[in-house]
Design an enzyme around this catalytic site. Sequence first.
Site, PDB file in Angstrom:
ATOM      1  CB  SER A  13      77.601 -52.582 -45.598  1.00 15.89           C
ATOM      2  OG  SER A  13      78.062 -52.179 -44.317  1.00 15.89           O
ATOM      3  CB  SER A 131      69.765 -55.358 -27.406  1.00  8.73           C
ATOM      4  OG  SER A 131      70.273 -54.819 -26.214  1.00  8.73           O
ATOM      5  CE1 TYR A 145      77.627 -51.442 -28.959  1.00 10.29           C
ATOM      6  CE2 TYR A 145      77.779 -52.858 -27.036  1.00 10.29           C
ATOM      7  CZ  TYR A 145      77.440 -52.671 -28.349  1.00 10.29           C
ATOM      8  OH  TYR A 145      76.890 -53.711 -29.060  1.00 10.29           O
ATOM      9  CE  LYS A 149      73.840 -52.224 -29.118  1.00  8.13           C
ATOM     10  NZ  LYS A 149      72.992 -52.270 -30.349  1.00  8.13           N
TER      11      LYS A 149
END
Length: 278
Positions: A13, A131, A145, A149
């Site tokens: 989006s 990534s 976070y 990853k």
Amino acid sequence: MAQGKVIAITGASSGIGAATARLLAQQGYRVFAGVRNPDSASPIPDVTFGKLDVTSDEQVSSFVEWVLAEAGRIDVLINNAGVSLMGPVENTSVAEAAKVFDVNVFGPLRMIRASLPAMRRARSGLIINVSSVLGFLPAPFMGIYASSKHAIEGLSESLDHEIRDFNVRVILVEPTFTNTNLDVNSAVTEAAPGAYAEQLDATTRAVLAQVKSAPSAKWVADQILRAIEGPYRMRQPVGKHATLLSQLRRFMPAKAAFVRRSGSASIKFSRLTECWRA
């Protein structure tokens, strides 16, 4: 060249997802873009939008079945959907961490599980997982976070070993800072920073300064196109700084990535952390 290849991409989006969908469609690929609310998504020429929340088993299954019904195959799966979280690890609740992992790790896992059977039957396919340099670097106040990853990098490497005999491969695209809404509007932990307030404030200001001056999402989209059309490489850092970081990480100890000046709340970023992707 595109040659009519079918692309399925998540998180399309805005940001990297929208830029990638637009670029691939311009290059002649048939692009199916997953978004949580197709009715509110800004139209992109020659891109077909479908409803997709990667945290929903049902929506993932329906989206992949829809693409296969419309196009007959999926040549390239791009797992791009992601969320960020900033704050001290100590102050991060399990529920907050679980939300990040549900999108950043289990989301790609759901898409992979749904798409792989068709790729194996066709004995052809490519899975691109978006990534970050934080997939191989430490980052203060971005531990959840970064760990998500790191997890997607481990999953990708293991998966590539399992599926290469079926002529299906996995690629990791690793951006540094990118000027997107995800990076500018990163969520923060609900708990007050407490003892970490000074360090967190200085780090947040430094990170936002880097993000606001970073290249646009088109920068990453260009690398994804090169990953699809160029020779195979598992890890594909985006830009010269990310490439340098990837090389330096093999030799530089983790403690060198972040330095806090004695007696001061100011933060000094080394060459490694100047190029973080938030």
